[in-house]
Design an enzyme around this catalytic site. Structure first.
Site, PDB file in Angstrom:
ATOM      1  N   GLU A 213     -13.685  -0.121  -4.733  1.00  0.00           N
ATOM      2  CA  GLU A 213     -12.854   0.577  -3.754  1.00  0.00           C
ATOM      3  C   GLU A 213     -12.685   2.057  -4.080  1.00  0.00           C
ATOM      4  O   GLU A 213     -12.475   2.877  -3.178  1.00  0.00           O
ATOM      5  CB  GLU A 213     -11.471  -0.082  -3.673  1.00  0.00           C
ATOM      6  N   GLU A 222      -8.133   8.414  -0.059  1.00  0.00           N
ATOM      7  CA  GLU A 222      -9.272   8.244   0.835  1.00  0.00           C
ATOM      8  C   GLU A 222      -9.959   9.581   1.065  1.00  0.00           C
ATOM      9  O   GLU A 222      -9.304  10.600   1.298  1.00  0.00           O
ATOM     10  CB  GLU A 222      -8.784   7.656   2.153  1.00  0.00           C
ATOM     11  N   ASN A 260       1.625  -1.682   5.810  1.00  0.00           N
ATOM     12  CA  ASN A 260       1.360  -2.064   4.421  1.00  0.00           C
ATOM     13  C   ASN A 260       2.242  -1.284   3.453  1.00  0.00           C
ATOM     14  O   ASN A 260       2.735  -1.834   2.463  1.00  0.00           O
ATOM     15  CB  ASN A 260      -0.115  -1.840   4.084  1.00  0.00           C
TER      16      ASN A 260
END
Length: 360
Positions: A213, A222, A260
């Site tokens: 990831e 990100e 989340n």
């Protein structure tokens, strides 16, 4: 009478060729040995130990990595107690020194930094002989008895700091081992359920997915900033109080979306909905969010990644729980293979088998 004694002393010095003058100088230059290094002890920055006749200073927190080590944590302060370097192991041994990153085929014999010899039980790309005990074992050479490697789990996480460093040699300094260890208290069952083998398999599975990831724990956030405004679900009753573009992927599992952050914040008792930036500024918080997802979220799968490993469903189900809607069932086999390959490497470092059901 005093003058006569002085002359006698001078003659004695001349007879031994100055040896008496050399000995006091050497003794004065030899440092006293610090307390002996212990594999089970935790050492913080500036702690000093002795090992094989030399003193060392820890540059940062460490445990179970014998000086001089391979991660750079130990600073060599020189010989102590009148010693020099460790004596050679003798016999007819002339095997090459081990070098990290060098490919070794099964059967290769190397001399490790502690002066002892190890033989490769399996092909490997230069794993540390005292860390990767599945790939290496002590080798009797020239009458030298084999030694027992330090324990893999000296009382804390099943992955030691040395093993963690081996798994992530190029990681971002943000992702500290101490931050990971501090995060474990949030979910005590993580890598502590089932047999010792299952515990190591779960730790390896988590870290393998984390590696995938984040590009080897290189990326904290990100990388595609164009996606940032897309992670706000306005249909949630709490909305996006930190801003439309504040809920982008962060941390070891790249936590994203306002719902989340809200769920993780509630579970961890942290204000992540209003301050999602905590995940990119506090290493322990970042690791906690990754473990939170692993322990509590099914994602696109039918079970949590934790239950997949503990219940025997296998590593493939952890992939499904993290990104199964995109990668599994033939969606992206190259990505799946990347995760599986890393998992196989990590269980090797921890000295256990990979188990069954590796793919999804």
């Amino acid at each position: 009478m005093t003058r006569l004694r002085a002359l006698v002393a001078l003659v004695a010095l001349t007879v031994v060729g100055g040896l008496a003058a050399v000995i006091p100088s050497t003794a004065a230059s030899a440092a006293a040995c610090s307390a002996s290094w212990q594999a089970s002890a935790v050492y913080w920055g500036d702690a000093q130990v002795s090992h094989n006749g030399r003193n060392y200073r820890a540059k940062w927190w460490t445990q179970a990595e014998a000086p001089p080590g391979t991660t750079g944590v130990w600073e060599d302060l020189g010989a102590c107690g009148g010693g020099t370097t460790p004596p050679p192991t003798g016999g007819t041994c002339n095997h090459p020194n081990w070098a990290a990153g060098t490919w070794y085929a099964a059967g290769a014999i190397v001399r490790y930094t502690n002066g002892l010899y190890y033989v490769a039980e399996h092909d490997n790309p230069g794993y540390d002989p005292i860390v990767s005990t599945w790939y290496w074992e002590p080798y009797t050479c020239g009458g030298q008895p084999p030694t027992t490697p330090p324990p893999t789990d000296p009382g804390g996480f099943v992955v030691t700091e040395a093993q963690f460093n081996q798994m992530f040699p190029g990681r971002n300094s943000f992702y500290t081992y101490s931050g990971l260890v501090a995060a474990l208290s949030a979910y005590p069952a993580f890598a502590k359920s089932g047999s010792a083998t299952v515990q190591r398999q779960e730790a390896a599975a988590f870290l393998a997915n984390v590696h995938h990831e984040t590009g080897g724990l290189v990326h904290v956030v990100e990388q595609n900033t164009a996606n940032y405004p897309h992670y706000c679900d306005p249909g949630q009753p709490y909305g996006c109080p930190a801003g439309q573009a504040a809920y982008y992927g962060r941390g070891p599992i790249q936590l994203s979306w306002n719902f989340n952050y809200n769920a993780a914040g509630n579970a961890l008792n942290l204000p992540l909905l209003t301050n999602p930036w905590l995940v990119q500024t506090d290493a322990a918080v970042a690791w906690k969010t990754g473990i939170w997802y692993w322990m509590t979220q099914n994602g696109p799968g039918t079970m949590t990644a934790h239950n997949a490993m503990v219940g025997g469903a296998g590593f493939g189900e952890t992939i499904r729980s993290i990104n199964g809607s995109i990668e599994c069932n033939g969606g992206n086999p190259a990505q799946v293979q990347s995760r599986v390959t890393k998992y196989q490497q990590f269980v090797g470092i921890l000295g256990v088998s990979a188990g069954a059901n590796l793919y999804c």
